[in-house]
Motif scaffolding. Structure first.
Motif, PDB file in Angstrom:
ATOM      1  N   MET A  81       2.545  -8.654 -14.503  1.00 35.50           N
ATOM      2  CA  MET A  81       1.955  -7.396 -14.026  1.00 35.50           C
ATOM      3  C   MET A  81       2.983  -6.661 -13.185  1.00 35.50           C
ATOM      4  SD  MET A  81      -1.544  -6.940 -11.904  1.00 35.50           S
ATOM      5  CE  MET A  81      -2.271  -5.338 -11.711  1.00 35.50           C
ATOM      6  N   PRO A  82       3.443  -5.497 -13.609  1.00 34.56           N
ATOM      7  CA  PRO A  82       4.468  -4.795 -12.842  1.00 34.56           C
ATOM      8  C   PRO A  82       4.035  -4.517 -11.420  1.00 34.56           C
ATOM      9  CG  PRO A  82       4.268  -3.833 -15.014  1.00 34.56           C
ATOM     10  CD  PRO A  82       3.141  -4.817 -14.862  1.00 34.56           C
ATOM     11  N   SER A  83       5.009  -4.628 -10.518  1.00 34.94           N
ATOM     12  CA  SER A  83       4.692  -4.401  -9.108  1.00 34.94           C
ATOM     13  C   SER A  83       4.485  -2.925  -8.840  1.00 34.94           C
ATOM     14  CB  SER A  83       5.821  -4.951  -8.230  1.00 34.94           C
ATOM     15  OG  SER A  83       7.030  -4.328  -8.559  1.00 34.94           O
ATOM     16  N   LEU A  84       3.866  -2.636  -7.704  1.00 28.56           N
ATOM     17  CA  LEU A  84       3.476  -1.257  -7.404  1.00 28.56           C
ATOM     18  C   LEU A  84       3.496  -1.063  -5.904  1.00 28.56           C
ATOM     19  CD1 LEU A  84       2.227   1.442  -8.371  1.00 28.56           C
ATOM     20  CD2 LEU A  84       0.009   0.338  -8.163  1.00 28.56           C
ATOM     21  N   SER A  85       4.126  -0.019  -5.450  1.00 27.31           N
ATOM     22  CA  SER A  85       4.123   0.303  -4.031  1.00 27.31           C
ATOM     23  C   SER A  85       3.856   1.785  -3.871  1.00 27.31           C
ATOM     24  CB  SER A  85       5.464  -0.058  -3.390  1.00 27.31           C
ATOM     25  OG  SER A  85       5.444   0.229  -2.020  1.00 27.31           O
ATOM     26  N   LEU A  86       2.789   2.130  -3.167  1.00 26.48           N
ATOM     27  CA  LEU A  86       2.381   3.526  -3.026  1.00 26.48           C
ATOM     28  C   LEU A  86       2.269   3.885  -1.558  1.00 26.48           C
ATOM     29  CD1 LEU A  86      -0.407   3.682  -5.718  1.00 26.48           C
ATOM     30  CD2 LEU A  86       1.896   4.569  -5.914  1.00 26.48           C
ATOM     31  N   VAL A  87       2.636   5.091  -1.229  1.00 26.70           N
ATOM     32  CA  VAL A  87       2.465   5.604   0.120  1.00 26.70           C
ATOM     33  C   VAL A  87       1.817   6.971   0.023  1.00 26.70           C
ATOM     34  CG1 VAL A  87       3.603   6.303   2.236  1.00 26.70           C
ATOM     35  CG2 VAL A  87       4.474   4.350   0.972  1.00 26.70           C
ATOM     36  N   CYS A  88       0.725   7.177   0.737  1.00 32.19           N
ATOM     37  CA  CYS A  88       0.045   8.472   0.757  1.00 32.19           C
ATOM     38  C   CYS A  88       0.042   9.006   2.184  1.00 32.19           C
ATOM     39  CB  CYS A  88      -1.381   8.331   0.229  1.00 32.19           C
ATOM     40  SG  CYS A  88      -1.446   7.742  -1.469  1.00 32.19           S
ATOM     41  N   HIS A  89      -0.410  10.220   2.337  1.00 36.88           N
ATOM     42  CA  HIS A  89      -0.369  10.861   3.649  1.00 36.88           C
ATOM     43  C   HIS A  89      -1.736  10.825   4.323  1.00 36.88           C
ATOM     44  CE1 HIS A  89       3.664  12.208   2.954  1.00 36.88           C
ATOM     45  NE2 HIS A  89       3.299  12.640   1.758  1.00 36.88           N
ATOM     46  N   PRO A  90      -1.778  10.513   5.629  1.00 33.06           N
ATOM     47  CA  PRO A  90      -3.051  10.404   6.327  1.00 33.06           C
ATOM     48  C   PRO A  90      -3.681  11.758   6.572  1.00 33.06           C
ATOM     49  CG  PRO A  90      -1.256  10.184   7.873  1.00 33.06           C
ATOM     50  CD  PRO A  90      -0.622  10.280   6.508  1.00 33.06           C
ATOM     51  N   ARG A  91      -5.014  11.784   6.515  1.00 32.41           N
ATOM     52  CA  ARG A  91      -5.768  12.988   6.867  1.00 32.41           C
ATOM     53  C   ARG A  91      -6.898  12.571   7.778  1.00 32.41           C
ATOM     54  NH1 ARG A  91      -6.223  15.820   0.871  1.00 32.41           N
ATOM     55  NH2 ARG A  91      -3.992  16.125   0.571  1.00 32.41           N
ATOM     56  N   LEU A  92      -6.602  12.378   9.034  1.00 31.47           N
ATOM     57  CA  LEU A  92      -7.596  11.914   9.992  1.00 31.47           C
ATOM     58  C   LEU A  92      -7.921  13.046  10.948  1.00 31.47           C
ATOM     59  CD1 LEU A  92      -6.100   8.437  10.875  1.00 31.47           C
ATOM     60  CD2 LEU A  92      -8.152   8.866   9.540  1.00 31.47           C
TER      61      LEU A  92
ATOM     62  N   VAL B 220       0.218  -2.626  -2.172  1.00 29.61           N
ATOM     63  CA  VAL B 220      -0.640  -1.443  -2.154  1.00 29.61           C
ATOM     64  C   VAL B 220      -0.650  -0.924  -0.723  1.00 29.61           C
ATOM     65  CG1 VAL B 220      -2.952  -0.559  -2.516  1.00 29.61           C
ATOM     66  CG2 VAL B 220      -2.051  -2.314  -4.045  1.00 29.61           C
ATOM     67  N   SER B 221      -0.136   0.284  -0.542  1.00 29.62           N
ATOM     68  CA  SER B 221       0.043   0.804   0.812  1.00 29.62           C
ATOM     69  C   SER B 221      -0.470   2.231   0.900  1.00 29.62           C
ATOM     70  CB  SER B 221       1.534   0.753   1.193  1.00 29.62           C
ATOM     71  OG  SER B 221       1.728   1.211   2.507  1.00 29.62           O
ATOM     72  N   TYR B 222      -1.481   2.418   1.733  1.00 29.59           N
ATOM     73  CA  TYR B 222      -2.007   3.745   2.064  1.00 29.59           C
ATOM     74  C   TYR B 222      -2.199   3.813   3.575  1.00 29.59           C
ATOM     75  CZ  TYR B 222      -2.966   4.484  -2.905  1.00 29.59           C
ATOM     76  OH  TYR B 222      -2.852   4.642  -4.254  1.00 29.59           O
ATOM     77  N   PRO B 223      -2.117   4.997   4.159  1.00 31.95           N
ATOM     78  CA  PRO B 223      -2.187   5.084   5.618  1.00 31.95           C
ATOM     79  C   PRO B 223      -3.500   4.605   6.224  1.00 31.95           C
ATOM     80  CG  PRO B 223      -1.249   7.098   4.695  1.00 31.95           C
ATOM     81  CD  PRO B 223      -1.768   6.302   3.540  1.00 31.95           C
ATOM     82  N   HIS B 224      -4.606   4.645   5.454  1.00 32.07           N
ATOM     83  CA  HIS B 224      -5.896   4.323   6.067  1.00 32.07           C
ATOM     84  C   HIS B 224      -6.246   2.841   5.991  1.00 32.07           C
ATOM     85  CE1 HIS B 224      -6.883   4.586   1.837  1.00 32.07           C
ATOM     86  NE2 HIS B 224      -8.140   4.247   2.052  1.00 32.07           N
ATOM     87  N   ILE B 225      -5.383   2.022   5.365  1.00 31.60           N
ATOM     88  CA  ILE B 225      -5.628   0.582   5.296  1.00 31.60           C
ATOM     89  C   ILE B 225      -4.327  -0.158   5.578  1.00 31.60           C
ATOM     90  CG2 ILE B 225      -7.538   0.799   3.649  1.00 31.60           C
ATOM     91  CD1 ILE B 225      -5.563  -0.042   1.437  1.00 31.60           C
ATOM     92  N   PRO B 226      -4.392  -1.419   6.027  1.00 30.13           N
ATOM     93  CA  PRO B 226      -3.161  -2.189   6.192  1.00 30.13           C
ATOM     94  C   PRO B 226      -2.517  -2.449   4.829  1.00 30.13           C
ATOM     95  CG  PRO B 226      -5.023  -3.224   7.329  1.00 30.13           C
ATOM     96  CD  PRO B 226      -5.593  -2.162   6.447  1.00 30.13           C
ATOM     97  N   PRO B 227      -1.193  -2.573   4.767  1.00 25.00           N
ATOM     98  CA  PRO B 227      -0.547  -2.894   3.492  1.00 25.00           C
ATOM     99  C   PRO B 227      -1.079  -4.207   2.926  1.00 25.00           C
ATOM    100  CG  PRO B 227       1.082  -2.258   5.133  1.00 25.00           C
ATOM    101  CD  PRO B 227      -0.220  -2.420   5.857  1.00 25.00           C
ATOM    102  N   GLN B 228      -1.322  -4.214   1.628  1.00 30.53           N
ATOM    103  CA  GLN B 228      -1.855  -5.389   0.956  1.00 30.53           C
ATOM    104  C   GLN B 228      -0.822  -5.871  -0.065  1.00 30.53           C
ATOM    105  OE1 GLN B 228      -5.122  -6.702   1.874  1.00 30.53           O
ATOM    106  NE2 GLN B 228      -4.484  -5.274   3.494  1.00 30.53           N
ATOM    107  N   THR B 229      -0.439  -7.147   0.027  1.00 29.45           N
ATOM    108  CA  THR B 229       0.622  -7.703  -0.807  1.00 29.45           C
ATOM    109  C   THR B 229       0.060  -8.812  -1.688  1.00 29.45           C
ATOM    110  OG1 THR B 229       2.216  -7.228   0.939  1.00 29.45           O
ATOM    111  CG2 THR B 229       2.915  -8.732  -0.798  1.00 29.45           C
ATOM    112  N   MET B 230       0.408  -8.732  -2.970  1.00 26.54           N
ATOM    113  CA  MET B 230      -0.046  -9.733  -3.942  1.00 26.54           C
ATOM    114  C   MET B 230       1.109 -10.140  -4.840  1.00 26.54           C
ATOM    115  SD  MET B 230      -3.277  -7.396  -4.446  1.00 26.54           S
ATOM    116  CE  MET B 230      -2.248  -6.209  -3.616  1.00 26.54           C
ATOM    117  N   PHE B 231       1.011 -11.324  -5.406  1.00 32.38           N
ATOM    118  CA  PHE B 231       2.044 -11.850  -6.301  1.00 32.38           C
ATOM    119  C   PHE B 231       1.381 -12.321  -7.595  1.00 32.38           C
ATOM    120  CE2 PHE B 231       3.481 -12.388  -1.953  1.00 32.38           C
ATOM    121  CZ  PHE B 231       4.754 -11.833  -1.987  1.00 32.38           C
ATOM    122  N   PHE B 232       1.554 -11.536  -8.646  1.00 32.30           N
ATOM    123  CA  PHE B 232       0.998 -11.885  -9.948  1.00 32.30           C
ATOM    124  C   PHE B 232       2.122 -12.311 -10.886  1.00 32.30           C
ATOM    125  CE2 PHE B 232      -1.869  -8.508  -8.321  1.00 32.30           C
ATOM    126  CZ  PHE B 232      -3.055  -9.228  -8.286  1.00 32.30           C
ATOM    127  N   PRO B 233       1.821 -13.143 -11.877  1.00 34.28           N
ATOM    128  CA  PRO B 233       2.835 -13.423 -12.902  1.00 34.28           C
ATOM    129  C   PRO B 233       3.341 -12.117 -13.505  1.00 34.28           C
ATOM    130  CG  PRO B 233       0.971 -14.921 -13.141  1.00 34.28           C
ATOM    131  CD  PRO B 233       0.572 -13.908 -12.101  1.00 34.28           C
TER     132      PRO B 233
END
Length: 858
Positions: A1-12, A612-625
């Motif tokens: 499963m290809p890795s993925l890293s995303l960053v979005c902008h906060p709107r609080l 998986v990284s977005y400003p409203h949640i802590p970064p979440q890291t996973m390792f899939f084959p």
């Protein structure tokens, strides 16, 4: 499963941030702290008086009634749980391209942020949201009724609620089959949880539990009036009531909480003034005034706890908002009295609440922070233990134990006084063994089966929990108080990485244990439209220094890769190396998968790193084959220059490049003043008309583009926020050259039958001949949000339907306009193309080529 890293902008908004601070909750992207400590402490003292609990049950994240949760938790101070049967994996994601389990990871974190605001406790079962379902029967056929019931019963037995609240009715009026199933399971579990003959294996850890009442929280009184007799009682919850301590009503808190579901665009108003919610009794003793009627919510329900109740009332009634540490002696006395009680789950839970309130009153800061956010097994981690006693309450550090490593734990045995407002920092070095497990959410350690996560064997320390505990935890033992009243209290803190971001200030992120090397394939699917070989790139990322080894691709019979392996060397951690293989497919059609691997010092590595990284949640890291679906299938494409208007986010542009397209992502400038004629076709991504006001503003330019011979292909949109940001948003918005209205019809069965209506139409023949087999192997669903009305000048070419329903012929609407072609399509290409479904590629290629084949008469 290809890795993925995303960053979005906060709107609080400032209001939301202030309230989060009041509750002691800092948004993930904002490095501020609680500014209303005394109010928070007083709320904790109120909660200590109440021993009751309630559990709400529904199907998905965002199904919960946050006003009811806030009312019971923040207002009535009962322990309020929310059991979401699944993690929302089948939903769409407005923030980015994640699908499936990654959407579930995002929505899990969004629920946890929501619970921090409304005060609830979050639970899940192991079932998976497989997409929209229209009946409970279909849902149970996917999940297995007993499997789902088992987990609901476990949560009830572990949580021990006095009352249970179903969010849905268990009838077709609920709409979604998952909704119906949640209410059916709630009714069954109400009785099954009390029956020792049901799921007796659970009784090693919990006891049978009978809740006193089961309610239905009616979601719209007007819709269900016809189902209820006027004489049937309903209880009213004043959720519009204002809470002067918090400074908000429960409806306002509900709006803040619900707005955390950002991936689902669930931003909600903070309603002021009178508002009510209703409960209808389904099971249990009648209640005429209050859902807890006849249930003792005080310490009177606990045998021998009279003294505990007295002391906790005293602590609350004598609370000094200016000097909260004055409450510590009374709370210590209450703790002493609690330790003499039978250690039931209720007493254990309240004991921890008392200890946490002591820490709040003393302004006690305890932290276990790693100097890095990721570490490789075999390396040594430095953890800084930070302690500050911000009061005059006498405190002494007795010991610190960092647990999580097999064998002897890391221990700090130094006795250390903690004088008022003095910061103590003690480093502790923790060697990780080479076989220390890498980080992974517990429900994703094994591949799911039959729409259910595999947590095998049944690990009831994890089942029901929203997330995996930190791999390392610090147990900090303090002596609090002085003389005969002094007590030893143990506090637990997760080891996490604390750092300073230049923009947001002080933040934390979870500690991640990584493999020595991770791999990344650029595509999750590799499509070979011809026999020609294709270059496949593989990126290797080092997570320690001086890394060298061999990289390779494992392929099935009939496929080949040159060279067979490639050596690589990486000097420093976090640096990357890229290698390239030439992969040749077999002559005939075939669907299979490849596995990327690397060998380092004799050890085999085969996982990618997904962040998986977005400003409203802590970064979440996973390792899939790290695998990719490989497809050899003849696919022809006539339109090669494609302009793509990205909407909510999808992976279709990368997929189209697999069949020879050159895709350009179109910016606002491209749409409003760029040269559109250079494109053979322009595609609007999923929900583009919900998210791109510049697309709406470019309507006339796009019509001119079609008129001059272009192909414009629009994928599905929703009625919610249609034309958001445009001058005239809403249902009257014109998307195509002729009128069409977006509806809510969908075909949720992925293998639903498809009827070809116009076999001779060029869309079904050029450049690829479309046959029934092209609709085989689809994933999750056929399509969604089919148009409800459309102009007669649109042509339909295929139809599909769910079992027992009328055929829907409007999943593809085709119209000639000038020299070109406009197509509106509601089929879920955003799922099919990234999944490598060959028939979906052929149909999509025909739609892209429509402007070049339009002259062919059907």
């Amino acid at each position: 499963m290809p890795s993925l890293s995303l960053v979005c902008h906060p709107r609080l908004t400032a209001v939301l941030v202030w309230f989060l601070l009041l509750l002691g909750v800092a948004p993930a992207a904002i490095g501020q702290k609680n500014l209303a400590g005394a109010d928070r402490i007083y709320s904790s003292l109120e909660e200590l008086q109440v021993t009751g609990s309630a559990l709400m049950i529904a199907a998905h994240p965002d199904d919960e009634n946050t006003a009811v949760i806030a009312y019971f938790s923040r207002g009535r101070h009962v322990r309020m749980g929310y059991l979401s049967l699944n993690r929302g994996e089948g939903g769409q994601n407005l923030l980015g391209p994640e699908q499936g389990v990654l959407v579930g990871v995002i929505r899990t974190q969004e629920l946890l942020r929501a619970r921090e605001i409304d005060g609830g406790v979050q639970f899940f079962t192991r079932v998976i949201d497989f997409g929209f379902s229209k009946t409970a029967e279909e849902t149970f056929s996917k999940w297995g009724r007993e499997n789902a019931l088992r987990d609901v019963v476990w949560v009830i037995r572990e949580f021990q609620p006095d009352i249970i609240i179903n969010r849905f009715s268990g009838t077709p009026n609920d709409g979604h089959g998952n909704h119906q199933a949640s209410a059916i399971l709630g009714k069954e579990a109400f009785h099954a949880a009390a029956d020792p003959k049901r799921f007796p294996d659970q009784l090693k850890w919990v006891k049978p539990w009978q809740a006193k009442r089961l309610f239905w929280n009616t979601y719209s009184w007007r819709r269900v009036e016809e189902q209820l007799k006027e004489s049937e009682p309903r209880l009213v919850l004043p959720t519009g009531e204002f809470n002067p301590v918090l400074g908000y009503s429960y409806q306002e808190i509900a709006g803040m909480s619900r707005s955390q579901h950002r991936s689902q665009t669930m931003g909600a108003p903070q309603r002021k003034g009178e508002a009510r919610d209703f409960l209808v009794l389904l099971e249990g003793e009648p209640a005429t005034k209050d859902p807890f009627e006849g249930i003792d919510l005080s310490w009177g329900r606990v045998k021998g706890a009279g003294r505990v109740g007295e002391l906790l009332r005293k602590a609350r009634d004598e609370f000094d908002f200016v000097h909260p540490s004055k409450s510590v002696p009374t709370l210590l006395a209450a703790r002493t009295a609690m330790l003499a009680l039978e250690r039931t789950p209720l007493v254990e839970r309240k004991l921890k609440e008392v200890e946490d309130t002591i820490a709040l009153c003393a302004g006690l800061w305890l932290d276990a922070s790693s100097t890095v956010y990721e570490i490789v097994p075999g390396e040594t981690l430095t953890v800084n233990l930070e302690m500050v006693n911000r009061s005059t309450v006498p405190m002494v550090l007795e010991s610190v134990v960092v647990e999580g490593v097999k064998g002897e734990p890391a221990v700090l045995t130094e006795t250390l006084p903690l004088p008022a407002n003095h910061r103590e920092v003690k480093p502790l070095r923790i060697p990780l063994p080479v076989d220390f497990p890498i980080t992974q959410p517990y429900w994703l350690k094994e591949p799911p089966r039959n729409d259910r996560y595999q947590v095998e064997p049944d690990d009831y320390s994890l089942i029901g929990q929203p997330e995996t505990p930190s791999p390392l935890r610090a147990r900090i033992r303090l002596k609090v108080g002085e003389g005969a009243s002094a007590q030893e209290i143990e506090y637990r803190r997760p080891v996490q990485h604390r750092y300073v971001d230049p923009l947001y200030g002080e933040l934390t992120r979870p500690l991640v244990v990584t493999p020595a090397v991770t791999l990344h394939l650029a595509q999750s699917s590799l499509v070979f439209p011809a026999n020609a070989p294709k270059k496949v790139g593989l990126t290797l990322t080092a997570h320690r220094t001086k890394l060298s080894g061999q990289a390779a691709l494992r392929l099935p019979d009939g496929w080949s890769a040159k060279p067979a392996s490639i050596p690589f060397q990486i000097a420093n951690a976090h640096e990357m190396a890229t290698v390239s293989f030439e992969v040749t497919p077999p002559a005939g059609e075939q669907e299979a998968s490849l596995q990327a691997v690397a060998t380092v010092d004799g050890a085999l590595y085969q996982r990618g790193m997904t962040v998986v990284s977005y400003p409203h949640i802590p970064p979440q890291t996973m390792f899939f084959p790290e695998t990719a679906r490989i497809v050899r299938s003849p696919i022809e494409l006539l339109s090669h220059e494609i302009g793509y208007v990205m909407g909510a986010g999808d992976d279709i542009p990368q997929a189209l490049e697999q069949i020879g397209a050159h895709v350009t992502l179109l910016s606002e400038a491209d749409l409003t003043r760029g040269d559109l004629s250079r494109f053979d076709a322009i595609v609007a991504g999923v929900r583009a008309y919900n998210t791109r006001p510049d697309l709406v503003a470019s309507h006339q330019r796009l019509l001119h583009y079609i008129e001059q011979g272009g192909t414009y292909l629009v994928q599905y949109n929703t009625t919610q926020n249609l034309g958001a940001g445009a001058a005239s948003p809403g249902a009257g918005l014109q998307i195509g050259p002729y009128p069409l209205e977006i509806g809510r019809d969908r075909v949720s069965v992925e293998d639903a039958p498809v009827t070809i209506l116009k076999p001779g139409h060029p869309l079904l023949n050029l450049p690829n001949k479309i046959r029934e087999r092209d609709f085989a192997g689809w994933v999750q669903e056929r399509g969604l949000y089919f148009p409800s009305k459309f102009d007669d000048r649109y042509e339909t070419v295929i139809a599909t339907h769910d079992p027992g329903e009328k055929p829907l012929a409007d999943g593809i609407l085709y119209a000639r306009f000038g020299k070109g072609v406009f197509i509106y399509t509601s089929y879920s290409w955003f799922r099919q193309l990234p999944a490598g479904v060959p028939g979906a590629f052929r149909i999509f290629a025909n739609m892209l080529s429509a402007g070049k084949t339009a002259a062919v008469k059907p």
